[in-house]
Write a protein that holds these residues in place. Structure first.
Motif, PDB file in Angstrom:
ATOM      1  N   TYR A 145       0.842  -1.200   0.000  1.00  0.00           N
ATOM      2  CA  TYR A 145       0.000   0.000   0.000  1.00  0.00           C
ATOM      3  C   TYR A 145       0.879   1.254   0.000  1.00  0.00           C
ATOM      4  CZ  TYR A 145      -3.148   3.624   1.715  1.00  0.00           C
ATOM      5  OH  TYR A 145      -3.847   4.788   1.861  1.00  0.00           O
ATOM      6  N   LEU A 146       1.899   1.273   0.852  1.00  0.00           N
ATOM      7  CA  LEU A 146       2.803   2.425   0.904  1.00  0.00           C
ATOM      8  C   LEU A 146       3.574   2.587  -0.400  1.00  0.00           C
ATOM      9  CD1 LEU A 146       4.110   2.076   4.554  1.00  0.00           C
ATOM     10  CD2 LEU A 146       2.576   3.839   3.651  1.00  0.00           C
ATOM     11  N   LEU A 147       4.010   1.476  -0.992  1.00  0.00           N
ATOM     12  CA  LEU A 147       4.694   1.561  -2.289  1.00  0.00           C
ATOM     13  C   LEU A 147       3.785   2.236  -3.322  1.00  0.00           C
ATOM     14  CD1 LEU A 147       6.579  -1.818  -2.732  1.00  0.00           C
ATOM     15  CD2 LEU A 147       7.567   0.464  -2.849  1.00  0.00           C
ATOM     16  N   GLY A 148       2.533   1.814  -3.351  1.00  0.00           N
ATOM     17  CA  GLY A 148       1.588   2.388  -4.305  1.00  0.00           C
ATOM     18  C   GLY A 148       1.309   3.856  -4.059  1.00  0.00           C
ATOM     19  N   ALA A 199       5.621   5.845  -3.899  1.00  0.00           N
ATOM     20  CA  ALA A 199       6.595   5.706  -4.985  1.00  0.00           C
ATOM     21  C   ALA A 199       6.040   6.284  -6.280  1.00  0.00           C
ATOM     22  CB  ALA A 199       6.952   4.238  -5.181  1.00  0.00           C
ATOM     23  N   ALA A 200       6.925   6.870  -7.083  1.00  0.00           N
ATOM     24  CA  ALA A 200       6.525   7.347  -8.408  1.00  0.00           C
ATOM     25  C   ALA A 200       6.195   6.156  -9.299  1.00  0.00           C
ATOM     26  CB  ALA A 200       7.636   8.188  -9.026  1.00  0.00           C
ATOM     27  N   TRP A 237      11.657  -3.229  -6.985  1.00  0.00           N
ATOM     28  CA  TRP A 237      12.254  -1.912  -7.194  1.00  0.00           C
ATOM     29  C   TRP A 237      11.196  -0.833  -7.023  1.00  0.00           C
ATOM     30  CZ3 TRP A 237      10.056   1.100 -10.890  1.00  0.00           C
ATOM     31  CH2 TRP A 237       9.278   0.447 -11.855  1.00  0.00           C
ATOM     32  N   PHE A 238      11.678   0.382  -6.764  1.00  0.00           N
ATOM     33  CA  PHE A 238      10.795   1.544  -6.737  1.00  0.00           C
ATOM     34  C   PHE A 238      11.594   2.796  -7.047  1.00  0.00           C
ATOM     35  CE2 PHE A 238      12.226   1.234  -2.319  1.00  0.00           C
ATOM     36  CZ  PHE A 238      12.552   2.551  -2.013  1.00  0.00           C
ATOM     37  N   GLU A 239      10.870   3.819  -7.486  1.00  0.00           N
ATOM     38  CA  GLU A 239      11.455   5.132  -7.752  1.00  0.00           C
ATOM     39  C   GLU A 239      10.763   6.171  -6.893  1.00  0.00           C
ATOM     40  OE1 GLU A 239      12.919   5.585 -12.272  1.00  0.00           O
ATOM     41  OE2 GLU A 239      10.746   5.548 -11.992  1.00  0.00           O
ATOM     42  N   VAL A 240      11.546   7.123  -6.402  1.00  0.00           N
ATOM     43  CA  VAL A 240      11.023   8.249  -5.646  1.00  0.00           C
ATOM     44  C   VAL A 240      11.571   9.517  -6.281  1.00  0.00           C
ATOM     45  CG1 VAL A 240      11.005   9.414  -3.400  1.00  0.00           C
ATOM     46  CG2 VAL A 240      10.889   6.931  -3.508  1.00  0.00           C
TER      47      VAL A 240
END
Length: 149
Positions: free
Chosen positions: A113-116, A119-120, A134-137
């Protein structure tokens, strides 16, 4: 606690081999905090929203790897203009998935939920030894601040 070993890097990439000990979540946060400061200057300082979001998401992804994915074995940090890209590789091939609807009152189950929300972009890719989440901010420059060159 054994510090992660840094793999070959460039000016825009840092890679760390992780050990599965009790301090790996904290260690990954600290490595990410240092990269944010080095790469984004004042915009990556503690207390800045983007930096705090990135640190929270690192904690969530590494914790999820420990809880659901097996053993986290690599942290990779990349920067581009105004973005931090984070990848955590672990030994499980099972892709992350939500376990029902998000409920704020639950003591756990908030990572995806927090990733969604923060994160961009984020995703999961297969690896020879499992997968990488992976994730982008986005890390916008602070008004009037000059970051490192």
């Amino acid at each position: 606690m054994t510090s992660p070993r840094m793999r070959p890097t460039t000016a825009r990439t840092r890679r760390y081999e992780l050990t599965a000990d009790d301090g790996v979540v904290h260690e990954c946060r600290e490595l990410t905090r240092q990269a944010l400061t080095d790469w984004f200057g004042a915009a990556g300082d503690p207390g800045q929203t983007a930096a705090e979001d990135a640190l929270l998401l690192v904690s969530e992804v590494v914790t999820n790897a420990l809880t659901h994915g097996g053993v986290p074995y690599e942290l990779r940090l990349d920067r581009s203009d105004g973005r931090l890209w984070v990848e955590v590789s672990d030994t499980s091939a099972v892709r992350p998935r939500p376990h029902g609807r998000h409920h704020a009152g639950r003591p756990s189950g908030h990572g995806l939920y927090l990733l969604g929300r923060l994160a961009a972009a984020w995703g999961c890719v297969p690896r020879d030894r499992g997968k990488a989440v992976w994730f982008e901010v986005e890390v916008p420059a602070r008004a009037g601040a000059v970051g490192p060159s």
